[in-house]
Structure formats: C-alpha cells, structure tokens
Design an enzyme around this catalytic site. Structure first.
Site, PDB file in Angstrom:
ATOM      1  N   ASP A 197      -2.869   8.553  -0.929  1.00 50.07           N
ATOM      2  CA  ASP A 197      -3.257   7.464  -0.026  1.00 50.07           C
ATOM      3  C   ASP A 197      -4.723   7.088  -0.256  1.00 50.07           C
ATOM      4  O   ASP A 197      -5.081   5.911  -0.409  1.00 50.07           O
ATOM      5  CB  ASP A 197      -3.030   7.931   1.416  1.00 50.07           C
ATOM      6  CG  ASP A 197      -3.595   6.961   2.445  1.00 50.07           C
ATOM      7  OD1 ASP A 197      -3.417   5.741   2.267  1.00 50.07           O
ATOM      8  OD2 ASP A 197      -4.214   7.425   3.418  1.00 50.07           O
TER       9      ASP A 197
ATOM     10  N   GLU B 176       0.789   5.225  12.769  1.00 49.75           N
ATOM     11  CA  GLU B 176      -0.575   4.797  13.069  1.00 49.75           C
ATOM     12  C   GLU B 176      -0.665   3.292  13.337  1.00 49.75           C
ATOM     13  O   GLU B 176      -1.408   2.850  14.217  1.00 49.75           O
ATOM     14  CB  GLU B 176      -1.445   5.168  11.864  1.00 49.75           C
ATOM     15  CG  GLU B 176      -2.922   5.114  12.089  1.00 49.75           C
ATOM     16  CD  GLU B 176      -3.655   5.564  10.831  1.00 49.75           C
ATOM     17  OE1 GLU B 176      -4.699   4.967  10.545  1.00 49.75           O
ATOM     18  OE2 GLU B 176      -3.173   6.487  10.146  1.00 49.75           O
ATOM     19  N   ASP B 177       0.093   2.496  12.571  1.00 48.57           N
ATOM     20  CA  ASP B 177      -0.104   1.043  12.583  1.00 48.57           C
ATOM     21  C   ASP B 177       1.045   0.228  13.160  1.00 48.57           C
ATOM     22  O   ASP B 177       0.950  -1.000  13.228  1.00 48.57           O
ATOM     23  CB  ASP B 177      -0.364   0.545  11.148  1.00 48.57           C
ATOM     24  CG  ASP B 177      -1.652   1.114  10.570  1.00 48.57           C
ATOM     25  OD1 ASP B 177      -2.538   1.465  11.371  1.00 48.57           O
ATOM     26  OD2 ASP B 177      -1.765   1.207   9.346  1.00 48.57           O
TER      27      ASP B 177
ATOM     28  N   ASP C 236     -25.286  13.862 -26.714  1.00 51.97           N
ATOM     29  CA  ASP C 236     -25.435  14.587 -27.975  1.00 51.97           C
ATOM     30  C   ASP C 236     -24.383  15.678 -28.121  1.00 51.97           C
ATOM     31  O   ASP C 236     -24.173  16.206 -29.209  1.00 51.97           O
ATOM     32  CB  ASP C 236     -26.831  15.233 -28.066  1.00 51.97           C
ATOM     33  CG  ASP C 236     -27.838  14.276 -28.679  1.00 51.97           C
ATOM     34  OD1 ASP C 236     -27.401  13.211 -29.138  1.00 51.97           O
ATOM     35  OD2 ASP C 236     -29.040  14.590 -28.668  1.00 51.97           O
TER      36      ASP C 236
ATOM     37  N   HIS D  39       3.847   6.701   5.626  1.00 56.41           N
ATOM     38  CA  HIS D  39       2.687   7.421   6.163  1.00 56.41           C
ATOM     39  C   HIS D  39       1.851   6.617   7.159  1.00 56.41           C
ATOM     40  O   HIS D  39       1.085   7.191   7.930  1.00 56.41           O
ATOM     41  CB  HIS D  39       1.795   7.937   5.022  1.00 56.41           C
ATOM     42  CG  HIS D  39       0.939   6.891   4.372  1.00 56.41           C
ATOM     43  ND1 HIS D  39       1.365   6.116   3.320  1.00 56.41           N
ATOM     44  CD2 HIS D  39      -0.338   6.504   4.626  1.00 56.41           C
ATOM     45  CE1 HIS D  39       0.398   5.297   2.951  1.00 56.41           C
ATOM     46  NE2 HIS D  39      -0.651   5.506   3.723  1.00 56.41           N
TER      47      HIS D  39
ATOM     48  N   HIS E  92       0.824  -1.223   0.000  1.00 56.73           N
ATOM     49  CA  HIS E  92       0.000   0.000   0.000  1.00 56.73           C
ATOM     50  C   HIS E  92       0.853   1.266   0.000  1.00 56.73           C
ATOM     51  O   HIS E  92       0.706   2.105  -0.910  1.00 56.73           O
ATOM     52  CB  HIS E  92      -0.969  -0.014   1.186  1.00 56.73           C
ATOM     53  CG  HIS E  92      -1.655   1.297   1.420  1.00 56.73           C
ATOM     54  ND1 HIS E  92      -2.486   1.888   0.500  1.00 56.73           N
ATOM     55  CD2 HIS E  92      -1.604   2.147   2.491  1.00 56.73           C
ATOM     56  CE1 HIS E  92      -2.930   3.031   0.981  1.00 56.73           C
ATOM     57  NE2 HIS E  92      -2.409   3.212   2.183  1.00 56.73           N
TER      58      HIS E  92
END
Length: 693
Positions: free
Chosen positions: A130, A67-68, A250, A63, A39
């Site tokens: 992201d 957070e993870d 059209d 990034h 990712h």
C-alpha cells in the site's frame, strides 16, 4: 499472473473481492482524478508479483473499505471470512479517534498495525505494498503532505522492508523518498550516474568476462552481473562518509549467482585467486545470516589498475530471498521447521515487537523503541556454551543479558568478556565470548539507559523502573500514612484493613494504592489524608515531633537533596515536594529556611541504625596548580577504594584551582576519613563539602 501459482477457486475469490471493492468505492476518486479502485488494484498487483497467497491479495483489494466507505469489519467477515477481515482491519488506520498531535496519531496507528502483525505477519506485507503505490503516486499531493509521507517512509517503512529482507521494496522506497525530499539532488545524481555508466561500460564488461571465464574453468555453473548502486545508497554514502561522487563510483560491484552453497565457497576461492583480496573485507553471511535472513558471501578485491571490486556470491534461492525476503516462497501455513529463514526471523522480530508494546508506557515510547530496533548493524558474540547471539553494533553486556532472558538482564551485576571482568557499558565486538554474572539482589538502574542500544533492553529497563518506582511509592506512602494516623490516634491506632475500607468510603473511585502513591510523590499530604480518614478534619499535627526512620532501601521515591548531600550521621529533615516525593535535606541546609514557610510539608527524619548503601556527596578541594594534580588526587582516592563519579576544575587564581569531585560514601564518619586523607596531600589548602551539580 495469478493463474501461474493459484488455484482457479482462489482466483475466483480474488475476483469477487475486486468487484466488492469496486462497488464499495464507487464514485470515489483519487487526487490524480482516477477511480479510487485503481489504488487497491495496484496494491494487489504488487503482492501478486511477489506470489503472495490469495487471502493477502484479497485484503489488498479491500484494505481501504473499512476506512473510506460504509463497510464494516463484520461485513467483510461475513463475505470473505475471518482471516481476510483481520488482515483488512490490521491495515486500516484509527480514523475515529482524536489525537493531540500528528506524531501521536502516527504512533497509535503504527502500534495498532504492530499488534495486528503479531497475529498475522501478512498485515505488514499488505501495508508495505500500500505504501509503495502511495509513494509512486505522490505527485498529486501538496508539498507538505509529500514531505511528511516521504519522511515517514524513510523513517519507518524502508527500515521495516530491510528488516524483513525485502531489498527491492526497500530500494524503491529510498529512491522515491530521495526524489520527493530532494528532487534537485536526485536529478543531479541520476545524471551523474548515467554519465558514469557510459564511461565505465567497457571496464565493467571486461571484469564480468574475466569473472565468468574464471568460474567456468573451475566447472562452476553460474552467472555474473554488474551491480549498480541505487540513488539513495550513493547519496547516503556521500553524506555519511563525506566523499565525492567520483570516490563512491570508483568502486565496481558484481554479483555471482551459482547453484548451491558448495559452489559459493568454490567461487570465492576462484575470485580470490583471480584478484588480490583486501584484508578484513571478507564477510560470511551464509554461515551467519543477517537478522533478516539475508545470506551471501561478501568480499572486496583489487582488480585491474588497482580498481576496488565488491563481489557478492550467493545461490539462486539466496538471490530471491535477498530481493523479496519474507515474501520469497511464501509458506504462511507451514510449520516453523519448514518456513524459510526470513519468515522465521520475521516472526521472532514481531514477537519482540509485542513484548515491547506490552512494556512501553505509551505509543510514542513504543515507536521510539521500534525505530531503534530497525537499524541493526550487527555484531555476533558467543554465549559461554558457544551459541551465537546477534546484537546491533554498539551493544553492550546489558543488551546481551536482556537478549538471553529478561530475568538475566534484571539481575545482571557484572560481566566477563573473554573471561575477563569488564564494565557493563563496554561495547561488544564480533567474536567475543560474553558471560553475565547475576545476583538475586541485582536490579537495573536508570544509568543503564545511557548506554544500552537494543529496543528490548531499553523497554524492559523502563518497565522494571516504573514497576519498582510504583512498589517503592506504595511502601513509602504506607509508611507516611501509618505515621500520620498514629499521631492522631496515639492510644490504639487502626490496622491496615480498616485504613483500606476508610479510603474506599472517603475517596470513592480511587483505589488504595493510588492514594499511597500520591502521598509518596508529595501530591497529597499524609496528615490531611489521615485526618480525613479519621473524621478529624480540624486536627493538627504540629505537635507531632516523632521522626520517621530512613533505611536507605526506600528506592526511587526518596530523593537526597543535591544542595546539601546528606549522609548517614547527619541530622536530617524531609520535605514533601509535589511530584518529586520526599526530599531529604541536612537540618542546617540553607534551602530549608525557605521551605519552612510550608510547615505542613516538612517532616522530621532520622537515619536507621542499620542504614544500607552509599550516598552521593560533593567536595570542593582548593589545590595548588601543578602538573598531574588531578591524576595524583584520583590515584589517592582509588587507593582507599573510592570511585570518582564526576570531576571538574575551575581556576581560582594563577596559583590555586578549585577541584569539585563527586563520590559515593556510606556515612559521615566515612566522609571525615576521606577528607582527612585529602587534607594531608601536598598542595591541598582546603577541603569542604559543597552542593552537587
């Protein structure tokens, strides 16, 4: 790809960031089953294709580590420097905070990102990349998660991409969002577009050839390309304009790309001589670029067999900026003079975001303001000195005033549009000249929030009203407390500095202004606070009959009851209502009978001799049913200088109607004169005061 535009040293640092991210995410997998590091690598690839700088690409690779994983911002700062650490932190969500709702969580996260954007605009570019990869890989998520992310993308991120001029990213967001939210509609539209493409192929080729030959005959170097509408654009136009697919398809669209601005205008002349232009459909976004820096000439022509043809004419640089916006020719380190137009506009927008964040009451109010600001269909108006100002469609003079300066907006009292006095609420049209009339005594009113459209105006008005309400509350609270203390200490009283020190002693942890605000809003009773400060907890104020004066300048914390509409000259009494503050009633108001069960909240009042302002009052007029009766009444009231705030009618019988009107009057004497004028009108049977709606 990176070696094409970055130095070997920069490529080396990007590789080091990749290996760091790979190690940090080791053992983690995405919902698709792939290693998690795929990712951030895909996000970095999106930015590399935009030719972003090496620090942005490093931040893309890293990034998600804060957070993870167990990696901290300090760890990233130590390894890769301050700027990369700030970029990564700006993109990271608030993961360790509890929120009351999903909406509040989204708003707080967006507010955090907006503050980071103010320091470094590249934060939003990493976030957009992201979100783009997340949208491309939604398939493994649960249906409710897919819909939530798609809605958020269409509500927030697609408009941000538009605001930053990143057209390709915006179109992919919208098409992916449509396929997620309405998969069946998307499949049917795609199939219909494919079928139409086959039917239209020959006609498109013929028109393209004619346009190319025409510009070559005029010695203009350029290329012509057919421009196909993307799915979401077709879907939106069908829904908003209530047109069928065939009506939308059209219209044939073409883009003419030339070498320079001079060639753009020459090419415009060529296509206008080839086909007949449609009046009113020409737009010059080169002379006046859009808010996101977009530049192009737009025109609509009637081609062969009367077929409508949309044509955009622009240079190669404009084409690049139209597709990539702020990311085109990235010059983050450059000064303001050398930066390209989208970057300058983006910085102005982010500066406005920061102002909104500072004046917003909370994150939900902030994100509401941002959403309003993200859909600008512009109008262009002139200042008295000839400067062009850009405003969203539907903007009024108050929006214009706040766009000039906050102080101009706060002191705005009137406006002139093309040198003619006009209502502040009148929507502005492109090309008009606007002049704002200001006064030191002028100030925003809550009614302005009903017609302003810009987020800046809305947030500044709300901020002013909150500040004014606080100041008014403090002043009224001071007045109430001083009166209550004077009633308990009739001989000498105590000064304000002594009151403040006693508040600190008896209400530890609560500041003086908070106590005064609570008193003004009716959340605490002045006699109770006064008795506490004086150490007279058993004292009673029932014998205190001294009336407090009302001057009419108390502002937003003094409420005039709708049930009886008190006017200067009426005997009045006040009721301290929790959260509403001091509500002023006429002494003979029926509602006061019920309120007298709480005598501690009642307060004798009287009008000051130098009363100011006008006050709302409602009249019920019983009038014969006849044609034009309301127009006659309105004309009569207008002739004596009155404006009708609101009017309604209800039939009493076949022959008579009750007309309820609301006016602004300055005294009971004024009311008597007005009622006398109305009573002598033909067809009027009765005029009485009544409650307001």
């Amino acid at each position: 790809m990176l070696n094409d535009y970055l130095s070997p040293e920069q490529v080396s640092t990007i590789k080091r960031a990749y290996f760091y991210a790979e190690q940090a995410h080791y053992g983690q997998a995405r919902r698709t089953g792939e290693p998690y590091v795929t990712h951030p690598l895909a996000v970095a690839t999106v930015l590399a294709r935009m030719h972003m700088d090496h620090e942005s690409i490093m931040a893309a690779l890293l990034h998600d580590v804060i957070e993870d994983t167990g990696v901290s911002k300090e760890d990233i700062r130590t390894q890769f420097g301050e700027e990369v650490a700030d970029l990564v932190d700006g993109v990271s969500k608030l993961t360790h905070v509890e929120f009351d709702s999903a909406e509040e969580k989204q708003a707080e996260n967006f507010q955090k990102m907006a503050l980071a954007m103010a320091r470094d605009i590249r934060v939003i570019l990493v976030k957009l990349a992201d979100r783009l990869h997340n949208m491309r890989t939604l398939g493994a998520l649960k249906p409710e998660a897919k819909k939530r992310i798609a809605n958020e993308t269409l509500d927030i991120y697609a408009p941000i991409a538009t605001r930053l001029g990143m057209n390709e990213v915006r179109m992919e967001f919208e098409d992916l969002g449509l396929r997620t939210l309405y998969p069946m509609r998307a499949r049917r539209l795609e199939a219909a577009r494919e079928a139409a493409r086959g039917r239209r192929k020959q006609l498109i080729e013929d028109i393209t050839e004619q346009l190319e030959q025409a510009i070559k005959r005029d010695n203009i170097e350029g290329r012509v390309a057919g421009r196909e509408k993307h799915l979401y654009s077709i879907y939106s136009k069908m829904r908003e304009k209530r047109k069928s697919f065939s009506d939308i398809m059209d219209i044939f669209a073409f883009r003419v790309i030339v070498d320079d601005v001079d060639a753009c205008y020459r090419a415009l002349g060529v296509v206008h001589s080839l086909y007949k232009p449609v009046p009113g459909e020409f737009k010059d976004y080169i002379a006046i670029p859009k808010a996101n820096g977009y530049q192009s000439l737009h025109t609509v022509l009637r081609g062969m067999h009367g077929v409508p043809i949309e044509i955009q004419i622009r240079t190669h640089d404009m084409e690049n900026m139209a597709n990539n916006g702020i990311a085109a020719h990235w010059l983050y380190k450059s000064n303001q003079d050398n930066a390209n137009i989208p970057q300058m506009r983006a910085r102005e927008w982010v500066k406005g975001l920061l102002e909104m964040q500072q004046t917003a009451g909370n994150s939900l109010e902030f994100i509401e303001s941002v959403k309003v600001d993200l859909f600008p269909d512009e109008v262009y108006v002139f200042t008295p000195r000839g400067k062009i100002m850009e405003l969203p469609k539907g903007a009024c003079a108050v929006d214009f005033a706040y766009a000039v300066h906050t102080d101009v907006g706060n002191q705005c009292v009137a406006c002139r549009i093309n040198n003619q006095l006009a209502p502040l609420s009148e929507p502005l049209e492109s090309g008009v000249s606007v002049e704002i009339v200001t006064s030191p005594a002028g100030r925003p009113t809550p009614s302005w929030l009903n017609f302003v459209v810009t987020a800046r105006a809305r947030s500044q008005i709300r901020h002013f009203l909150k500040q004014q309400q606080h100041e008014d509350s403090v002043a009224l609270g001071q007045k109430l407390l001083t009166k209550a203390i004077a009633a308990l200490t009739p001989d000498d009283g105590i000064d304000n500095s002594s009151i403040e020190s006693r508040v600190a002693e008896h209400y530890p942890g609560t500041d003086y202004e908070t106590i005064l605000t609570d008193l003004a809003l009716g959340n605490q009773l002045p006699q109770v606070v006064a008795a506490t400060l004086l150490g007279q907890s058993g004292a009673s104020l029932e014998n205190d009959q001294s009336a407090m004066e009302i001057k009419g300048t108390e502002g937003y914390v003094l409420v005039y009851a709708k049930c009886c509409c008190p006017l200067p000259g009426d005997p009045i009494e006040g009721f301290l209502s929790p959260d509403r503050g001091l509500v002023v009633h006429r002494e003979n108001c029926r509602n006061l009978d019920d309120l007298r069960e709480q005598p501690e909240r009642l307060m004798p009042l009287r009008w000051d001799d130098q009363i100011e302002g006008t006050y709302p009052v409602a009249l019920r007029i019983e009038m014969a049913n006849q044609r034009g009766m309301i127009a006659t009444l309105a004309t009569k009231l207008s002739a004596i200088g009155l404006n009708i705030e609101r009017i309604s009618t209800q039939d009493e019988s076949v022959h008579f109607s009750n007309i309820i009107i609301e006016l602004q009057l300055n005294s009971r004497v004024h009311l008597a004169r007005v009622m006398k004028r109305i009573r002598v009108m033909e067809g009027v049977r009765k005029v009485v005061r009544c409650s307001r709606r």
